[in-house]
Scaffold this motif. Structure first.
Motif, PDB file in Angstrom:
ATOM      1  N   GLY A  20       0.812  -1.218   0.000  1.00  0.00           N
ATOM      2  CA  GLY A  20       0.000   0.000   0.000  1.00  0.00           C
ATOM      3  C   GLY A  20       0.839   1.259   0.000  1.00  0.00           C
ATOM      4  N   ARG A  21       1.908   1.252   0.775  1.00  0.00           N
ATOM      5  CA  ARG A  21       2.769   2.439   0.827  1.00  0.00           C
ATOM      6  C   ARG A  21       3.532   2.635  -0.480  1.00  0.00           C
ATOM      7  NH1 ARG A  21       5.743   2.841   6.493  1.00  0.00           N
ATOM      8  NH2 ARG A  21       6.547   4.696   5.459  1.00  0.00           N
ATOM      9  N   ILE A  22       3.981   1.535  -1.064  1.00  0.00           N
ATOM     10  CA  ILE A  22       4.667   1.638  -2.356  1.00  0.00           C
ATOM     11  C   ILE A  22       3.699   2.137  -3.420  1.00  0.00           C
ATOM     12  CG2 ILE A  22       5.794   0.309  -4.189  1.00  0.00           C
ATOM     13  CD1 ILE A  22       6.958  -1.463  -1.980  1.00  0.00           C
ATOM     14  N   ALA A  23       2.473   1.630  -3.390  1.00  0.00           N
ATOM     15  CA  ALA A  23       1.465   2.044  -4.370  1.00  0.00           C
ATOM     16  C   ALA A  23       1.113   3.523  -4.204  1.00  0.00           C
ATOM     17  CB  ALA A  23       0.217   1.189  -4.223  1.00  0.00           C
ATOM     18  N   ALA A  56       9.973  -4.115   3.458  1.00  0.00           N
ATOM     19  CA  ALA A  56       9.262  -4.024   4.735  1.00  0.00           C
ATOM     20  C   ALA A  56      10.213  -3.600   5.841  1.00  0.00           C
ATOM     21  CB  ALA A  56       8.621  -5.366   5.078  1.00  0.00           C
ATOM     22  N   PHE A  57      11.402  -4.173   5.854  1.00  0.00           N
ATOM     23  CA  PHE A  57      12.415  -3.801   6.841  1.00  0.00           C
ATOM     24  C   PHE A  57      12.830  -2.346   6.666  1.00  0.00           C
ATOM     25  CE2 PHE A  57      16.974  -3.414   7.836  1.00  0.00           C
ATOM     26  CZ  PHE A  57      16.918  -3.652   9.202  1.00  0.00           C
ATOM     27  N   TRP A  58      13.053  -1.934   5.430  1.00  0.00           N
ATOM     28  CA  TRP A  58      13.478  -0.570   5.139  1.00  0.00           C
ATOM     29  C   TRP A  58      12.413   0.448   5.561  1.00  0.00           C
ATOM     30  CZ3 TRP A  58      17.971   1.500   4.137  1.00  0.00           C
ATOM     31  CH2 TRP A  58      18.027   2.808   3.681  1.00  0.00           C
ATOM     32  N   LEU A  59      11.156   0.172   5.278  1.00  0.00           N
ATOM     33  CA  LEU A  59      10.081   1.086   5.664  1.00  0.00           C
ATOM     34  C   LEU A  59       9.940   1.170   7.178  1.00  0.00           C
ATOM     35  CD1 LEU A  59       7.371   0.248   3.007  1.00  0.00           C
ATOM     36  CD2 LEU A  59       8.714   2.336   3.181  1.00  0.00           C
ATOM     37  N   LYS A  62      12.789   3.330   8.387  1.00  0.00           N
ATOM     38  CA  LYS A  62      12.508   4.707   8.002  1.00  0.00           C
ATOM     39  C   LYS A  62      11.482   5.340   8.930  1.00  0.00           C
ATOM     40  CE  LYS A  62      10.412   7.304   4.406  1.00  0.00           C
ATOM     41  NZ  LYS A  62       9.068   7.066   4.031  1.00  0.00           N
ATOM     42  N   ASP A  63      10.449   4.575   9.295  1.00  0.00           N
ATOM     43  CA  ASP A  63       9.435   5.097  10.209  1.00  0.00           C
ATOM     44  C   ASP A  63      10.006   5.357  11.595  1.00  0.00           C
ATOM     45  OD1 ASP A  63       7.526   5.075   8.258  1.00  0.00           O
ATOM     46  OD2 ASP A  63       6.625   3.183   8.903  1.00  0.00           O
ATOM     47  N   LEU A  64      10.940   4.526  12.024  1.00  0.00           N
ATOM     48  CA  LEU A  64      11.534   4.731  13.335  1.00  0.00           C
ATOM     49  C   LEU A  64      12.469   5.938  13.367  1.00  0.00           C
ATOM     50  CD1 LEU A  64      12.368   1.052  14.330  1.00  0.00           C
ATOM     51  CD2 LEU A  64      10.567   2.502  15.265  1.00  0.00           C
ATOM     52  N   VAL A  65      13.154   6.192  12.265  1.00  0.00           N
ATOM     53  CA  VAL A  65      14.122   7.286  12.222  1.00  0.00           C
ATOM     54  C   VAL A  65      13.447   8.616  11.942  1.00  0.00           C
ATOM     55  CG1 VAL A  65      16.121   8.196  10.993  1.00  0.00           C
ATOM     56  CG2 VAL A  65      16.018   5.785  11.576  1.00  0.00           C
ATOM     57  N   TYR A  66      12.614   8.655  10.923  1.00  0.00           N
ATOM     58  CA  TYR A  66      11.952   9.890  10.535  1.00  0.00           C
ATOM     59  C   TYR A  66      10.538   9.914  11.087  1.00  0.00           C
ATOM     60  CZ  TYR A  66      15.709  10.225   7.149  1.00  0.00           C
ATOM     61  OH  TYR A  66      16.930  10.278   6.556  1.00  0.00           O
ATOM     62  N   THR A  67      10.297  10.777  12.035  1.00  0.00           N
ATOM     63  CA  THR A  67       8.949  10.952  12.564  1.00  0.00           C
ATOM     64  C   THR A  67       8.488  12.356  12.230  1.00  0.00           C
ATOM     65  OG1 THR A  67       9.816  11.655  14.697  1.00  0.00           O
ATOM     66  CG2 THR A  67       9.278   9.326  14.456  1.00  0.00           C
ATOM     67  N   LYS A  68       7.222  12.485  11.981  1.00  0.00           N
ATOM     68  CA  LYS A  68       6.665  13.794  11.644  1.00  0.00           C
ATOM     69  C   LYS A  68       6.437  14.576  12.925  1.00  0.00           C
ATOM     70  CE  LYS A  68       4.414  12.300   7.459  1.00  0.00           C
ATOM     71  NZ  LYS A  68       3.163  12.134   6.755  1.00  0.00           N
ATOM     72  N   ARG A  69       7.045  15.727  12.996  1.00  0.00           N
ATOM     73  CA  ARG A  69       6.870  16.591  14.148  1.00  0.00           C
ATOM     74  C   ARG A  69       6.111  17.819  13.703  1.00  0.00           C
ATOM     75  NH1 ARG A  69      12.621  15.119  15.175  1.00  0.00           N
ATOM     76  NH2 ARG A  69      12.520  13.536  16.784  1.00  0.00           N
TER      77      ARG A  69
END
Length: 75
Positions: A20-23, A56-59, A62-69
């Motif tokens: 879904g995220r790739i799409a 899946a691992f990369w996403l 990425k979610d753990l490193v980049y968070t929306k503030r």
């Protein structure tokens, strides 16, 4: 049998998030991405599944490193 359906529901809910995220990123339907991974897996004897797990691992990383503030004070 109920355990099987619970596992199936969990995998459908969590496992297809990568597709879904790739799409969303590419601007196409998630169904097209899912079928592409399935065909790639059959044609290359497992490479598509390995690619799926890598994405899946990369996403997840990425979610753990980049968070929306929302502001500077959310540190």
């Amino acid at each position: 049998m109920n355990l099987f359906y619970n596992l199936l529901h969990f995998l459908q809910k969590r496992g297809f998030e990568v597709c879904g995220r790739i799409a969303d990123r590419l601007g196409i339907r998630a169904r097209v991405v899912r079928t592409s991974f399935i065909y790639l897996t059959f044609v290359t004897l497992g490479f598509g599944f390995a690619l799926y797990l890598f994405l899946a691992f990369w996403l997840k990383i990425k979610d753990l490193v980049y968070t929306k503030r929302t502001s500077v004070f959310d540190l």
